[in-house]
Design a protein around this motif. Sequence first.
Motif, PDB file in Angstrom:
ATOM      1  N   ALA A   1      39.509 -32.585 -15.866  1.00  0.00           N
ATOM      2  CA  ALA A   1      39.204 -32.686 -17.297  1.00  0.00           C
ATOM      3  C   ALA A   1      40.362 -32.140 -18.127  1.00  0.00           C
ATOM      4  CB  ALA A   1      37.917 -31.925 -17.619  1.00  0.00           C
TER       5      ALA A   1
ATOM      6  N   ALA B   1      37.950 -36.950 -20.095  1.00  0.00           N
ATOM      7  CA  ALA B   1      37.954 -35.486 -20.123  1.00  0.00           C
ATOM      8  C   ALA B   1      36.574 -34.946 -20.485  1.00  0.00           C
ATOM      9  CB  ALA B   1      38.998 -34.983 -21.119  1.00  0.00           C
TER      10      ALA B   1
ATOM     11  N   ALA C   1      43.199 -34.722 -18.062  1.00  0.00           N
ATOM     12  CA  ALA C   1      42.920 -35.858 -18.927  1.00  0.00           C
ATOM     13  C   ALA C   1      43.040 -35.477 -20.398  1.00  0.00           C
ATOM     14  CB  ALA C   1      41.528 -36.417 -18.626  1.00  0.00           C
ATOM     15  N   ALA C   2      42.588 -34.273 -20.755  1.00  0.00           N
ATOM     16  CA  ALA C   2      42.679 -33.842 -22.151  1.00  0.00           C
ATOM     17  C   ALA C   2      44.132 -33.670 -22.587  1.00  0.00           C
ATOM     18  CB  ALA C   2      41.914 -32.537 -22.340  1.00  0.00           C
TER      19      ALA C   2
END
Length: 154
Positions: free
Chosen positions: A41, A132, A44-45
């Motif tokens: 996550a 995310a 992805a963020a």
Amino acid sequence: MGFGVAMACAVGALVAGVGVVAMALPGRPEPWPVHLMRRAAATAAWAAAAVYSLGFFAVLASESAFNDGANSVPAPACRDGFDAATIEGLSHHRSSYLPLRFDCVRDDGSHYSSDSGYGWMNGASASLALSAALLAIGAGYATELRTRKAAVTS
């Protein structure tokens, strides 16, 4: 400035990505699926922030080049790299930061994008941000499920 922000986000994504890869190595923390989802996550963020910041500063640069000295009206982003037939009748531009776009508008109301890259930047940043969020929610759900299972067996 814009490139620096994008680079900082990209470095953050790489660091978080290394954390995801580290989950395959021996000695990983337990419960490892929760840590893996949290690290994925974060990756992805950071990647979403990197892609969005590239587009944000591209729109900002196009907007700041407009009406900034000689030969800046209409916006250079609407003229540079286009043939004379495309820019004929150009009257103004419209810009937006969410979603990213810098559209050039002709007198007849038709418009064209100054850069085709905004489409993939919007799609990539949205899908990475959604990923995310889903991974973070999944990590929270996995922690909650593990806690409930431990309470039932006790």
